[in-house]
Design an enzyme around this catalytic site. Structure first.
Site, PDB file in Angstrom:
ATOM      1  CB  VAL A  82      23.494   0.039 -18.223  1.00 37.17           C
ATOM      2  CG1 VAL A  82      23.093  -1.541 -18.690  1.00 37.17           C
ATOM      3  CG2 VAL A  82      22.254   0.818 -18.180  1.00 37.17           C
ATOM      4  CG  HIS A 111      22.434  -6.794 -18.730  1.00 37.17           C
ATOM      5  ND1 HIS A 111      21.397  -7.044 -17.888  1.00 37.17           N
ATOM      6  CD2 HIS A 111      22.957  -8.742 -19.294  1.00 37.17           C
ATOM      7  CE1 HIS A 111      20.861  -8.260 -18.070  1.00 37.17           C
ATOM      8  NE2 HIS A 111      21.889  -9.042 -18.656  1.00 37.17           N
ATOM      9  CB  CYS A 136      34.241   3.124 -31.608  1.00 35.05           C
ATOM     10  SG  CYS A 136      34.918   2.485 -33.731  1.00 35.05           S
ATOM     11  N   GLY A 194      16.925  -7.377  -6.265  1.00 37.59           N
ATOM     12  CA  GLY A 194      16.021  -6.827  -7.247  1.00 37.59           C
ATOM     13  C   GLY A 194      15.906  -6.473  -7.875  1.00 37.59           C
TER      14      GLY A 194
HETATM   15  N1  APR Z   1      13.371  -2.665  -3.551  1.00 38.02           N
HETATM   16  C1  APR Z   1      13.693  -3.928  -4.169  1.00 38.02           C
HETATM   17  N2  APR Z   1      13.381  -4.740  -5.378  1.00 38.02           N
HETATM   18  C2  APR Z   1      12.509  -3.838  -6.496  1.00 38.02           C
HETATM   19  C3  APR Z   1      11.989  -2.514  -5.827  1.00 38.02           C
HETATM   20  C4  APR Z   1      12.410  -1.177  -4.597  1.00 38.02           C
HETATM   21  N3  APR Z   1      12.480  -0.788  -4.088  1.00 38.02           N
HETATM   22  N4  APR Z   1      10.655  -2.191  -7.006  1.00 38.02           N
HETATM   23  C5  APR Z   1      11.389  -2.972  -7.816  1.00 38.02           C
HETATM   24  N5  APR Z   1      12.042  -4.088  -6.816  1.00 38.02           N
HETATM   25  C6  APR Z   1      11.841  -5.424  -8.114  1.00 38.02           C
HETATM   26  C7  APR Z   1      10.138  -5.966  -8.966  1.00 38.02           C
HETATM   27  O1  APR Z   1       9.792  -6.753  -7.580  1.00 38.02           O
HETATM   28  C8  APR Z   1      11.405  -6.838  -9.417  1.00 38.02           C
HETATM   29  O2  APR Z   1      11.126  -8.299  -8.769  1.00 38.02           O
HETATM   30  O3  APR Z   1      12.583  -5.172  -9.184  1.00 38.02           O
HETATM   31  C9  APR Z   1      12.666  -6.481 -10.127  1.00 38.02           C
HETATM   32  C10 APR Z   1      13.266  -5.795 -10.955  1.00 38.02           C
HETATM   33  O4  APR Z   1      12.702  -6.186 -12.478  1.00 38.02           O
HETATM   34  P1  APR Z   1      12.978  -5.909 -14.041  1.00 38.02           P
HETATM   35  O5  APR Z   1      12.038  -4.514 -14.190  1.00 38.02           O
HETATM   36  O6  APR Z   1      12.889  -7.155 -14.798  1.00 38.02           O
HETATM   37  O7  APR Z   1      14.410  -5.672 -13.839  1.00 38.02           O
HETATM   38  P2  APR Z   1      15.787  -7.155 -14.124  1.00 38.02           P
HETATM   39  O8  APR Z   1      15.261  -8.618 -13.748  1.00 38.02           O
HETATM   40  O9  APR Z   1      16.871  -5.798 -13.370  1.00 38.02           O
HETATM   41  O10 APR Z   1      15.690  -7.262 -15.985  1.00 38.02           O
HETATM   42  C11 APR Z   1      16.878  -7.761 -16.021  1.00 38.02           C
HETATM   43  O11 APR Z   1      15.883  -7.104 -17.982  1.00 38.02           O
HETATM   44  O12 APR Z   1      15.553  -5.660 -20.238  1.00 38.02           O
HETATM   45  C12 APR Z   1      16.970  -6.763 -19.732  1.00 38.02           C
HETATM   46  O13 APR Z   1      18.984  -4.952 -19.521  1.00 38.02           O
HETATM   47  C13 APR Z   1      17.946  -5.588 -18.517  1.00 38.02           C
HETATM   48  O14 APR Z   1      18.896  -5.540 -16.996  1.00 38.02           O
HETATM   49  C14 APR Z   1      17.839  -5.941 -17.325  1.00 38.02           C
HETATM   50  C15 APR Z   1      17.836  -7.342 -17.594  1.00 38.02           C
END
Ligand code: APR
Length: 236
Positions: free
Chosen positions: A94, A110, A118, A177
């Site tokens: 976001v 998302h 609103c 990521g």
């Molecule tokens: N470089 C690359 N990857 C990374 C790094 C980095 N420096 N640091 C962390 N990661 C990876 C982690 O290994 C993990 O697989 O990024 C990922 C983060 O995972 P989440 O925190 O689960 O994020 P995300 O997959 O975007 O979550 C999806 O969950 O809560 C909801 O809406 C929220 O959009 C989000 C959704």
């Protein structure tokens, strides 16, 4: 060549924005309960607490900068435009770091932290400051209905028709990521596989659904994404 890229919180981690889940237990959802802060029911019950959570994240975002992974994807978008190829960038994030990193076409499945909606007239407005119950809708002038323009748990993701059409027309699906924890985005890789589309994961470490990808490159996004874009652009 049509490439569909899905990014997650990991691409913004080196910009100082927290991820949601990690093996060290330091992710945002290890510190805060998403059921109390990221659902329509939580907002109805405790709007001030939910606003405070997103106001803090909005403030943190305005203090952060895009990293080389964001600018690498912008470089790829620009190069592709000049040669008739297409990059579709869909993000679960976001934040506006893809845009500030130079990407001009970004689909936020998302929602967006720097926008407010609103709940009376559904108008979406740019919103960079604090958001709260006393704010007035700039369109219908009613008070008390402004909410973050964010897709909460239990709500429908945005732009799904456009996303599905674009995924089906791609030659390569790349997840960057993301832990692959939240659907429908987490299901895009298996959709791609069913359609015979090549799949690639770029992550700090293999995600739980790493086995669904034809290839994977691991390390910090600022390094791994930059190297991957370099390889794509060096191919004929
Ligand atoms: N470089 C690359 N990857 C990374 C790094 C980095 N420096 N640091 C962390 N990661 C990876 C982690 O290994 C993990 O697989 O990024 C990922 C983060 O995972 P989440 O925190 O689960 O994020 P995300 O997959 O975007 O979550 C999806 O969950 O809560 C909801 O809406 C929220 O959009 C989000 C959704």
């Amino acid at each position: 060549m049509n490439i569909f890229v899905l990014t997650g919180a990991g691409i913004s981690a080196e910009s100082g924005l927290g991820t949601f889940r990690d093996k060290q237990g330091t992710g945002l959802w290890a510190q805060f309960d998403p059921m109390k802060l990221a659902t329509p029911q939580a907002f109805a019950a405790n709007p001030d607490e939910v606003h405070a959570f997103y106001n803090a994240r909005r403030h943190n975002l305005l203090d952060s900068e895009p990293n080389p992974a964001h600018s690498a994807l912008a470089r790829l978008e620009n190069a592709f435009e000049g040669r008739g190829d297409r990059l579709e960038l869909v993000t679960q994030n976001v934040d506006d770091l893809h845009e500030r990193g130079g990407s001009s076409s970004v689909i936020h499945i998302h929602g967006e932290l720097l926008k407010a909606r609103c709940t009376f007239c559904q108008t979406v407005a740019e919103w960079r400051g604090e958001l709260g119950r006393s704010d007035i809708c700039t369109s219908c002038n009613r008070t008390g209905g402004m909410r973050p323009h964010i897709v909460w748990f239990g709500e429908f993701p945005m732009f799904m028709d456009e996303i599905e059409t674009s995924l089906a027309a791609s030659d390569l699906f790349v997840a960057i990521g993301t832990s692959g924890s939240v659907y429908p985005a987490a299901g895009f890789v298996s959709q791609a596989r069913r359609l015979g589309i090549a799949t690639c994961e770029l992550n700090l470490e293999p995600s739980d659904n790493a086995g669904e990808f034809d290839e994977g490159h691991y390390g910090p996004a600022s390094k791994v994404v930059d190297e991957w874009v370099g390889r794509v652009l060096s191919e004929p």
